[in-house]
Motif scaffolding. Structure first.
Motif, PDB file in Angstrom:
ATOM      1  N   ILE A  11       1.092   6.809  -6.919  1.00 49.84           N
ATOM      2  CA  ILE A  11      -0.256   7.355  -7.198  1.00 49.84           C
ATOM      3  C   ILE A  11      -0.314   8.813  -6.769  1.00 49.84           C
ATOM      4  CG2 ILE A  11      -2.724   7.195  -6.665  1.00 49.84           C
ATOM      5  CD1 ILE A  11      -2.494   4.331  -6.265  1.00 49.84           C
ATOM      6  N   ASN A  12       0.382   9.114  -5.686  1.00 49.90           N
ATOM      7  CA  ASN A  12       0.429  10.498  -5.222  1.00 49.90           C
ATOM      8  C   ASN A  12       0.936  11.394  -6.344  1.00 49.90           C
ATOM      9  OD1 ASN A  12       0.284  12.525  -3.253  1.00 49.90           O
ATOM     10  ND2 ASN A  12       2.500  12.394  -2.949  1.00 49.90           N
TER      11      ASN A  12
ATOM     12  N   SER B  12       0.833  -1.186   0.000  1.00 44.19           N
ATOM     13  CA  SER B  12       0.000   0.000   0.000  1.00 44.19           C
ATOM     14  C   SER B  12       0.879   1.250   0.000  1.00 44.19           C
ATOM     15  CB  SER B  12      -0.910  -0.053   1.219  1.00 44.19           C
ATOM     16  OG  SER B  12      -1.108   1.209   1.734  1.00 44.19           O
TER      17      SER B  12
ATOM     18  N   LEU C   9      -6.596   3.706  -5.804  1.00 47.16           N
ATOM     19  CA  LEU C   9      -6.383   4.056  -4.402  1.00 47.16           C
ATOM     20  C   LEU C   9      -7.433   3.401  -3.514  1.00 47.16           C
ATOM     21  CD1 LEU C   9      -4.528   6.011  -2.893  1.00 47.16           C
ATOM     22  CD2 LEU C   9      -6.375   7.658  -2.994  1.00 47.16           C
TER      23      LEU C   9
ATOM     24  N   LYS D 248      -7.934   7.331  -8.574  1.00 42.26           N
ATOM     25  CA  LYS D 248      -8.718   7.249  -7.342  1.00 42.26           C
ATOM     26  C   LYS D 248      -9.273   5.851  -7.131  1.00 42.26           C
ATOM     27  CE  LYS D 248      -9.632  12.027  -6.537  1.00 42.26           C
ATOM     28  NZ  LYS D 248     -10.452  13.179  -6.808  1.00 42.26           N
TER      29      LYS D 248
ATOM     30  N   ARG E 296       1.051   3.811  -3.044  1.00 42.49           N
ATOM     31  CA  ARG E 296       0.540   5.145  -2.798  1.00 42.49           C
ATOM     32  C   ARG E 296       1.497   6.240  -3.275  1.00 42.49           C
ATOM     33  NH1 ARG E 296      -3.231   6.491   0.802  1.00 42.49           N
ATOM     34  NH2 ARG E 296      -4.685   4.787   1.039  1.00 42.49           N
TER      35      ARG E 296
END
Ligand code: ADP
Length: 894
Positions: free
Chosen positions: A218-219, A211, A252, A249, A215
């Motif tokens: 993706i950030n 994760s 996420l 999103k 993340r």
């Protein structure tokens, strides 16, 4: 045979236990036999005896080796059991002194052998046969003692002692072996348990590091994409960027779900209870979802009961997560119509208030057969239909686990193709008794993202430091802050940050948590304790890619002033900064008006959802005034004629039907509502109530509709059908009881239980002029009806154990029969509840009706008498000239 190999074979934990026991017991038996052979040879037994035992030893050893080698040890064990049972035991018994020799011990050993080396049915059969042989040997030796070859006193003692020692040793070895295996198995299971635990921990570690790792990129994607959306770009680029945004999103969301699922399944999910304002939570919720609903052109309503406490203690974040999931589904699975979120205050117990959240949509609904699997992880509903609707099947299983963890309950009512209602109850503690009052919900203007973002303030004098070991993250945060015009510095390690804070005063520091060498928490401690540092009192916000927002308590404890989860939303970042900056440094750019204030459509008293709705069928024969007074919804039966089918009491009325039925040739029948109609009916009731209690006519009557109601209720978690075992106003009296219980605030379960007891107190009976109508409706045979008419009998129809039967027959004039009927029903007034009497009639004139009322009064006074014409369906069965007295007795009679 290699003893080492044999030992390894017997101790090999991967082999079948029975196989190993078989080999071990065979070895023991062969050794015992060999010793016996030596013994009898030395003691001078006859040659045939010696040959017999030697043959047995050879045969047994051969079968054992062969069967194990060929992988069919069970066959070997079975053959040897048969040989022992039918040959060895009888020979040893009759040839070795019967019950005074060593044979009884061999019988014992044979049972032991069968038990350890065989299994299943074969074992049972062999034990039985062994028992039969034993009994037969004992009986023959008793009845025909001459069949036994006696041992001398010396050899009897010697053989039995020898056999006893052998047996004891054999049993000892077998038991020690079993113990050893048991100890090994216990050890193995402990090791496996540990392994599973370690695996689970490794899985959790994997999920949380995965994760974290996912993340971070993706950030970058979402953050930089947001920058693109803020630029002046073409529609086409904007559309692409928006697609990137929603895909990011979605990814996420998926990571968060997987992480939550792993925490829930390993029991590591911890709730964090704190006071919160439900009004603010709703405001955020609406802000998150309203736009999605709007994009799909769905109406989005929020109804909040004004008596919800203003401040509650609960895990706000998890409650929000639950509602977001269910509301997201409602929007996702609804093509047109509306999505409604309602909040109600439920019952209060032990200082806890039950908050009931209801999410209703007018969407595609859920098939009855899918409902039991709704909360199963990774299972999606109608695969075919959902093919084009994105989802993983994780959302609702997480919702259910979270609700369970909070001690709450989730139920679902859905009608396929019509819509669904999810009801979630979560017990929470109210901080004070103040009601929620008037709350304003912030709602974003419905504009495309591209035009939507407007920076709310500027702070060119403010200084901000961003600390993150990932260069892309630094870039994203810096860019997202650009429009606020704050002076931003970026560094990629704790050590660099400390260099900066020594010389520069930053108003706000955004600090990544996980960094090599010095992590965010260590860096914060160092800044706070830095000798000569200029940022000891600066506001520090933790930035983390660790999804578990439960970390917020940790960050708070560590002294952080805020906490933002990556991927960072530009809006949240700006807002967080605005809250932390000294107000004199911020210049509101005047675009604050872009944020519209909207009030939740506050639920007024009339809109309030009922806890329980009581429903019934038209055949319950309740007068309009009572239906209105108690808000009872009624589903009509159908009256089926050759002219067509009519809804009872709606499309057809009693006197018209009686007129139509004067034609003796006409065919009329009645039918309860079907499953589909009942499903729609229940769904409609559940739009305004959390539970439905449906009071049905006796299921034992032809075409009653009760069974259809039970079938339809399966589509809902919150519909209970009560089979009253009554009809007409007898059923009506049960309905009135249900209304009384509901008004007392009883739960649906309590109401159902109370009704199961009270429904049998109702006495339903009709006096009819003849049975012609019942015969015509197919409820009695034509012959009985003709006979009744021929002898001028006036039958009394009574409901008993749910069935309609003729209880009594009165002869003579109508008046005489009626007098006797009334007398009979009211014979023991002290046993009858004086609260209410219901009289229904079919085709009586006013004089007759008045006469009945006076006659009733002679026997007993009732506080309330309801007097009205029966519904068309009842008229079909009873015919003109009938009437009925419905009463309730005080207690059950046999
Ligand atoms: P998914 O990711 O598939 O939406 P969920 O666990 O949230 O997973 O839901 C499980 C299934 O329940 C969905 O696949 C869908 O078939 C069904 N479902 C959930 N909510 C609704 C709803 N409001 N209307 C219709 N079907 C729904």
């Amino acid at each position: 045979m290699n003893p080492k190999k044999i030992k390894a074979f017997i101790l090999d934990g991967n082999r079948d236990l029975h196989e190993r026991l078989f080999v071990l017991s065979m070895i023991i038996m062969l050794v015992v036999w060999l010793l016996t052979l030596a013994e009898i040879s030395l003691l001078g037994c006859t040659v045939p005896e010696i040959l017999l035992l030697a043959g047995a030893i050879l045969a047994t050893a051969g079968v054992t080796v062969l069967s194990v080698r060929m992988g069919h040890y069970r066959i070997g064990a079975l053959l040897i059991s048969i040989g022992i049972t039918f040959a060895f035991l009888p020979i040893t018994f009759f040839g070795g002194g019967g019950i005074y020799g060593d044979a009884p011990l061999w019988f014992l050993f044979s049972i032991l052998f069968i038990c350890v080396s065989l299994s299943g049915k074969v074992k049972l059969v062999m034990l039985l046969l062994n028992g039969v042989t034993t009994v037969a040997c004992w009986c023959i030796s008793y009845l025909y003692p001459e069949t036994i070859i006696e041992n001398t006193r010396f050899s009897a003692h010697l053989y039995s002692l020898f056999a006893l020692l052998m047996m004891a040793t054999a049993v000892g070895i077998l038991v020690s072996f079993q113990n050893r295996i048991y100890a090994k198995e216990v050890l193995r299971s402990q090791e496996q348990k540990q392994e599973i635990q370690q695996l689970g921990e490794a899985q959790n570690r994997f999920f949380s590091s995965m994760s974290h790792e996912i993340r971070t990129p993706i950030n970058t994607i979402i953050g930089l994409n947001e920058m693109i959306l803020r630029e002046d770009i073409s529609d086409e680029v904007a559309e692409d960027a928006q697609n990137i945004q929603s895909a990011g999103k979605m990814l996420l969301h998926l990571i968060n779900d997987i992480l939550d699922m792993s925490k829930l399944s390993s029991g590591k999910m911890e709730l964090s209870y704190a006071p919160y304002h439900p009004g603010n939570m709703l405001s955020e919720l609406v802000g998150m979802l309203w736009l999605r609903a709007k994009e799909k052109q769905l109406e989005f309503h929020v109804n909040v009961s004004p008596d919800i406490p203003a401040e509650l203690i609960g895990d706000e974040m998890r409650i929000k997560q639950i509602l977001v999931n269910v509301l997201n589904n409602a929007i996702k699975y609804t093509k047109e119509g509306s999505v409604t979120l309602s909040l109600q205050r439920g019952e209060t117990a032990d200082g806890m208030t039950n908050i009931i959240y209801t999410v209703t949509d007018t969407g595609i609904g859920i098939k009855k057969e899918s409902i039991p699997y709704l909360f199963t992880a990774f299972r999606r509903g109608d695969e075919e239909q959902n093919r084009y609707i994105e989802g993983t099947g994780l959302g609702l299983s997480i919702v259910k686990e979270l609700v369970d963890l909070m001690g709450g309950k989730i139920t679902v009512n859905s009608v396929y193709t019509k819509g669904s209602t999810f009801i979630i109850e979560i017990p929470q503690r109210a901080v004070a008794d103040d009601p929620i009052g008037e709350v304003h919900i912030e709602r974003r203007k419905a504009e495309a993202f591209k035009q939507k973002h407007r920076v709310l303030y500027e702070a060119p004098e403010a200084r901000v430091l961003v600390v993150d070991d990932n260069a892309s993250n630094l870039l994203v945060t810096e860019k997202l802050l650009r429009e606020t015009k704050v002076q931003t510095d970026t560094v990629s390690s704790g050590a660099e940050a400390l260099k900066k804070t020594l010389n520069t005063h930053y108003h706000v520091i955004f600090m990544d948590h996980l960094m090599p060498e010095m992590d965010g928490i260590e860096c914060l401690r160092a800044i706070r304790a830095q000798v000569g540092g200029l940022c000891k009192d600066s506001k520090v916000v933790a930035l983390t890619a660790n999804a578990g927002e439960e970390n917020r308590t940790i960050y708070k404890k560590e002294g952080f002033d805020g906490h933002l989860v990556k991927p960072i939303s530009g809006d949240l970042l700006e807002k967080e900064l605005y809250c932390l900056l000294p107000k004199e440094l911020t210049i509101v750019t005047g675009e604050e008006e872009e944020i519209l204030k909207e009030t939740i459509s506050w639920m007024n008293a009339t809109q309030q959802r009922k806890a329980v709705a009581i429903t019934t069928e038209s055949v319950a024969d309740l007068p309009e005034e009572l239906l209105k007074e108690h808000g009872i919804a009624v589903i009509p039966h159908m009256v089926c004629t050759e002219e067509g089918n009519f809804k009872d009491g709606i499309e057809i009325e009693t006197s018209g039907l009686l007129h139509y039925m004067e034609d003796e040739e006409c065919k009329v029948s009645v039918e309860g509502a079907g499953v589909a109609e009942l499903e729609s009916f229940f769904a409609k009731q559940l739009a305004a109530a959390n539970n439905v209690i449906h009071i049905s006519i006796s299921s034992k009557l032809a075409n009653s509709g009760c069974l259809a109601a039970k079938e339809a209720a399966k589509a809902f978690d919150n519909v209970t059908v009560i089979d009253t075992g009554q009809l007409s106003s007898g059923q009506g009296l049960v309905v009135l009881d249900a209304c009384r219980y509901a008004a007392m605030g009883m739960s649906p379960k309590e109401i159902a239980e109370a009704l199961e007891n009270s429904k049998d107190l109702v006495r339903s009976s009709f006096i009819v002029d003849n049975l012609d109508f019942l015969a015509r409706a197919g409820q009695v045979s034509r012959k009985i009806a003709d006979l009744t008419r021929a002898i001028m009998a006036r039958p009394v129809l009574v409901m008993k154990n749910g069935k309609l039967g003729v209880k009594k027959v009165y002869f003579g004039t109508r008046e005489r029969a009626w007098v006797n009927y009334i007398k009979d029903v009211l014979r023991y007034p002290h046993t009858i509840d004086p609260e209410r009497l219901v009289i229904t009639y079919v085709g009586l004139n006013s004089r007759e009706r008045e006469w009945i009322r006076t006659e009733v009064e002679k026997h007993m006074h009732f506080e309330q008498v309801y007097y009205y014409q029966a519904s068309p369906v009842i008229a079909v069965n009873c015919g003109s000239g009938s009437f009925a007295l419905f009463v309730k007795t005080m207690e059950k009679s046999a």
